[in-house]
Design an enzyme around this catalytic site. Structure first.
Site, PDB file in Angstrom:
ATOM      1  NE  ARG A 114      13.862  31.647   7.656  1.00 34.61           N
ATOM      2  CZ  ARG A 114      14.011  31.801   6.353  1.00 34.61           C
ATOM      3  NH1 ARG A 114      13.735  32.952   5.790  1.00 34.61           N
ATOM      4  NH2 ARG A 114      14.443  30.831   5.592  1.00 34.61           N
ATOM      5  CD  GLU A 153       9.823  29.993   1.271  1.00 32.67           C
ATOM      6  OE1 GLU A 153      10.409  29.532   2.262  1.00 32.67           O
ATOM      7  OE2 GLU A 153      10.253  29.884   0.115  1.00 32.67           O
ATOM      8  CD  GLU A 309      12.335  33.423  -1.432  1.00 31.29           C
ATOM      9  OE1 GLU A 309      12.990  32.383  -1.194  1.00 31.29           O
ATOM     10  OE2 GLU A 309      11.705  34.029  -0.560  1.00 31.29           O
ATOM     11  CD1 TRP A 317      18.301  26.784   1.885  1.00 33.97           C
ATOM     12  CD2 TRP A 317      17.407  24.746   1.624  1.00 33.97           C
ATOM     13  NE1 TRP A 317      17.513  26.811   0.747  1.00 33.97           N
ATOM     14  CE2 TRP A 317      16.950  25.582   0.564  1.00 33.97           C
ATOM     15  CE3 TRP A 317      16.983  23.412   1.663  1.00 33.97           C
ATOM     16  CZ2 TRP A 317      16.090  25.117  -0.435  1.00 33.97           C
ATOM     17  CZ3 TRP A 317      16.131  22.964   0.670  1.00 33.97           C
ATOM     18  CH2 TRP A 317      15.697  23.805  -0.357  1.00 33.97           C
ATOM     19  CG  PHE A 359      28.466  29.320   3.306  1.00 34.48           C
ATOM     20  CD1 PHE A 359      29.588  30.055   2.926  1.00 34.48           C
ATOM     21  CD2 PHE A 359      28.423  28.793   4.594  1.00 34.48           C
ATOM     22  CE1 PHE A 359      30.650  30.248   3.801  1.00 34.48           C
ATOM     23  CE2 PHE A 359      29.477  28.979   5.466  1.00 34.48           C
ATOM     24  CZ  PHE A 359      30.599  29.711   5.079  1.00 34.48           C
TER      25      PHE A 359
HETATM   26  C1  GAL Z   1      13.390  30.504   1.137  1.00 36.57           C
HETATM   27  C2  GAL Z   1      13.098  31.706   2.031  1.00 36.57           C
HETATM   28  C3  GAL Z   1      14.176  32.760   1.909  1.00 36.57           C
HETATM   29  C4  GAL Z   1      15.535  32.133   1.994  1.00 36.57           C
HETATM   30  C5  GAL Z   1      15.653  31.057   0.928  1.00 36.57           C
HETATM   31  C6  GAL Z   1      16.990  30.388   0.876  1.00 36.57           C
HETATM   32  O1  GAL Z   1      12.661  29.391   1.499  1.00 36.57           O
HETATM   33  O2  GAL Z   1      11.877  32.286   1.695  1.00 36.57           O
HETATM   34  O3  GAL Z   1      14.015  33.719   2.940  1.00 36.57           O
HETATM   35  O4  GAL Z   1      15.713  31.586   3.249  1.00 36.57           O
HETATM   36  O5  GAL Z   1      14.683  30.073   1.181  1.00 36.57           O
HETATM   37  O6  GAL Z   1      17.016  29.397  -0.140  1.00 36.57           O
END
Ligand code: GAL
Length: 672
Positions: A114, A153, A309, A317, A359
């Protein structure tokens, strides 16, 4: 445009990213039922849906989105409708291969992830404008849609593009900024290393170079990259605005973003929104969370903001994705609330079965609803309903911390006196000291009007314009207390050292200049004597020259042994303090009391682990208390705990890990 609009919703906002296209239709019915159970009133949809909305160029399929928005509306759930510009479909890159991003070393990035489109590409810009317009035309008056969510973002995963289109835009941008090549040559100091330009076409972008590239060029490149992203935002925003009246936003990343100057971005959105994730290696990540929340509120000008979020538990990640412990999600959410968020949302509603983020935690985890996480999600939804009257109240701060993305960009370039003196690390250390002392802060730009603050702290102001220097000097003259940390006031807006020596713009305010930097070797430390106590320091010392200030602390050892390390200067009606070394948050505890005393700032009486923030409403104050410790804690307060309904008469007892939102009498002071 001002960032003080709000989606048409009653009470506090609760919800998350919702990606129903990953699930069969029957799951949607279960989703809306569970959303009701959890108290969800807003979900973000469509952020990654371009391939489903436009399966072939010009061929739209809105039927599923119609169905989804109707379903949400029928269940009383509103939508934050995303534009899918962060993830153009495979056909787009096949048709417009030049719209891909070229990295610094010349690699053209491919499809399958993406965020890979070039913000300089005319085809990309045309496509996002068209898609945003189509969505707004179709859904601008859909009753479910209360907010628009442009892109996702900005700045990650890629911001910079070194392809030919980007370089052509760079040339246009530079011509607008400097008008003439003389202007550019002078700003970039191109007499150095024979970098002089006599033709605009010869001006390079800071792609791969044999050794470091011109730092003034790098700084302009960071500004240019940020501007490009903002141009793309405006294209979509204006395309939406042509057909829709709901507020428009995009999700920032406050302290975690590098590429976006949020002081500028906040001017472009109707309501400020942020994403925040805990950084697992940090055992006190809740302090970084508080910093991020305060920074977000500050760029919003103090207006309520939206947390679009955060995570219910682990992310996916980081190197080690640490699950939140019972109660931790609630503490995190309440800290955001306390620091001004009127919307508490998650990535994501339901955990994905496939793809890169399977995950990642969710409001509905893989374990389903019979799970700790879902039970806590339902409980948090109930809390936010109970605390609804907090909505619209504002945080008040007497202390400002200076934060400037341009200084971050400039300071974190290569070949500085020490790699160990970093913008974010310094910001966190000073913020952490203030947090541990229970002092609520705003963040401010060095050129803002600072007169309402008793104390202004500058942990990392490497780049400081002459006018910012005058602003800070005036602030001190007028009675303010200014605290500046080492390696500040060094360069101007072109990363050129100020004439008059290091720290020249602050010489009058601080009564010191710096003759020479004396950084320490990796792992070395030194000691500062401060009024008879020994403070441990590391990374940095310097040969400071007093120009009116009193030495309060002195280097006991190291390369600056015997020289002043910490100074205090009386200037006009105020005071300028300077710390010429790197002190940890713990060591700063030795320095701050005298500074608080000069500024008339009160520290908190409660236990350090008990985070307390006050939001001021029209009729009441709301005290949000979050106990990060394992031990029970007490807070002197009277009122009603909105989460339990309990009356509190004099003392709130908060169990280890507990939270409270106490409606209490107004303490005085204006609204905000
Ligand atoms: C953010 C992103 C989301 C998702 C999330 C996972 O940075 O906007 O789409 O990937 O991280 O923590």
């Amino acid at each position: 445009m001002t960032a003080d609009a709000w989606p048409a919703l009653d009470g506090l906002v609760y919800g998350g990213d919702y990606n129903p296209e990953q699930w069969p239709r029957e799951v949607w019915d279960e989703d809306v039922r569970l959303m009701r159970e959890a108290g969800v009133n807003l979900v973000s949809v469509g952020i990654f849906s371009w391939a489903m909305l436009e399966p072939k160029e010009g061929l739209y399929d809105f039927a599923w989105m119609d169905d989804l928005l109707d379903l949400l509306h029928a269940h009383g759930i509103s939508a934050d409708l995303g534009t899918p510009s962060v993830s153009p479909p495979a056909w787009f890159f096949d048709a417009y291969p030049d719209a891909r991003v070229t990295t610094k070393d010349g690699t053209v990035m491919g499809f399958g992830s993406r965020g890979m489109a070039s913000h300089a590409s005319p085809e990309y810009r045309a496509a996002i404008e068209r898609m945003a317009g189509e969505l707004a035309q179709r859904y601008g008056s859909h009753p479910a849609v209360v907010l628009w969510h442009v892109h996702n973002e900005y700045g990650v995963p890629v911001a910079e593009d070194f392809g030919p289109r980007a370089v052509a835009s760079w040339h246009r941008w530079l011509q607008e900024r400097y008008s003439t090549l003389e202007g550019l040559n002078s700003a970039w100091g191109t007499a150095f290393w024979g970098q002089r330009y006599d033709d605009w076409e010869h001006v390079v972008a800071p792609a791969a170079t044999p050794t470091i590239a011109n730092p003034a060029m790098r700084l302009d490149w960071a500004r240019f990259t940020d501007d490009q992203l903002r141009e793309c935002f405006r294209i979509e925003r204006d395309a939406i605005r042509a057909h829709a009246t709901q507020p428009i936003t995009t999700n920032f990343m406050a302290h975690q973003s590098w590429n976006t100057d949020l002081w500028k971005w906040a001017q472009e959105v109707d309501v400020v929104a942020d994403d925040h994730y805990l950084w697992s290696p940090d055992e006190d990540a809740h302090i970084g969370l508080a910093l991020s929340a305060d920074l977000t509120r500050s760029v919003a000008g103090g207006a309520p903001w939206m947390l679009l979020e955060h995570s219910t538990s682990a992310v996916n990640w980081q190197g080690r994705n640490i699950a939140k412990r019972p109660g931790e999600m609630r503490r995190n959410a309440l800290t955001h609330l306390g620091r001004g968020a009127d919307a508490i949302m998650f990535f994501q509603w339901r955990a994905s079965r496939s793809g890169a983020e399977k995950f990642h935690s969710a409001m509905v985890p893989h374990a389903g609803t019979d799970s700790r996480v879902f039970r806590e999600v339902v409980e948090l939804g109930a809390h936010l309903k109970d605390a609804a009257e907090v909505q619209g109240s504002r945080v008040h701060a007497d202390v400002a911390v200076l934060y400037d993305w341009e200084s971050l960009w400039a300071q974190d370039l290569e070949w500085r006196p020490s790699d160990d003196l970093q913008f974010r690390e310094r910001m966190r250390a000073y913020y952490e000291r203030l947090w541990r002392d229970g002092v609520t802060v705003d963040f401010a730009h060095p050129e803002h009007d600072l007169s309402r603050y008793r104390l202004v702290v500058a942990p990392a102001s490497y780049l400081l314009t002459a006018s910012a220097g005058r602003n800070l000097t005036r602030y001190v003259e007028n009675g303010g207390t200014l605290l500046v940390s080492a390696f500040s006031g060094i360069v101007d807006e072109h990363d050129a050292v100020h004439e008059g020596g290091f720290g020249a713009p602050l010489k009058d305010a601080l009564g010191v200049t710096v003759e020479e930097f004396l950084p320490l070797r990796e792992g070395e430390s030194c000691t500062v004597d401060l009024d008879g106590t020994a403070l441990p320091a590391d990374v940095w010392s310097e040969h400071m020259r007093l120009a009116g200030a009193d030495a309060r602390g002195t280097f006991r050892d190291g390369p600056a042994a015997g020289m002043p390390a910490i100074t205090r200067h009386s200037h006009g009606a105020g005071h300028g303090w300077y710390v010429g070394t790197r002190l940890s948050a713990a060591a700063l505890a030795g320095v701050m009391p005298a500074i608080y005393a000069d500024a008339g700032v009160e520290t908190a009486a409660q236990a350090e682990d008990l985070e307390v923030v006050i939001r001021r409403g029209d009729a009441h104050d709301f005290v949000i208390a979050v106990n990060h410790g394992a031990a029970d804690a007490e807070l002197e307060i009277s009122g009603t705990d909105l989460l339990t309904g309990a009356a509190i008469d004099g003392t709130l007892e908060l169990v280890g890990g507990g939270v409270a939102v106490v409606r209490t009498a107004r303490q005085g002071g204006g609204h905000g």
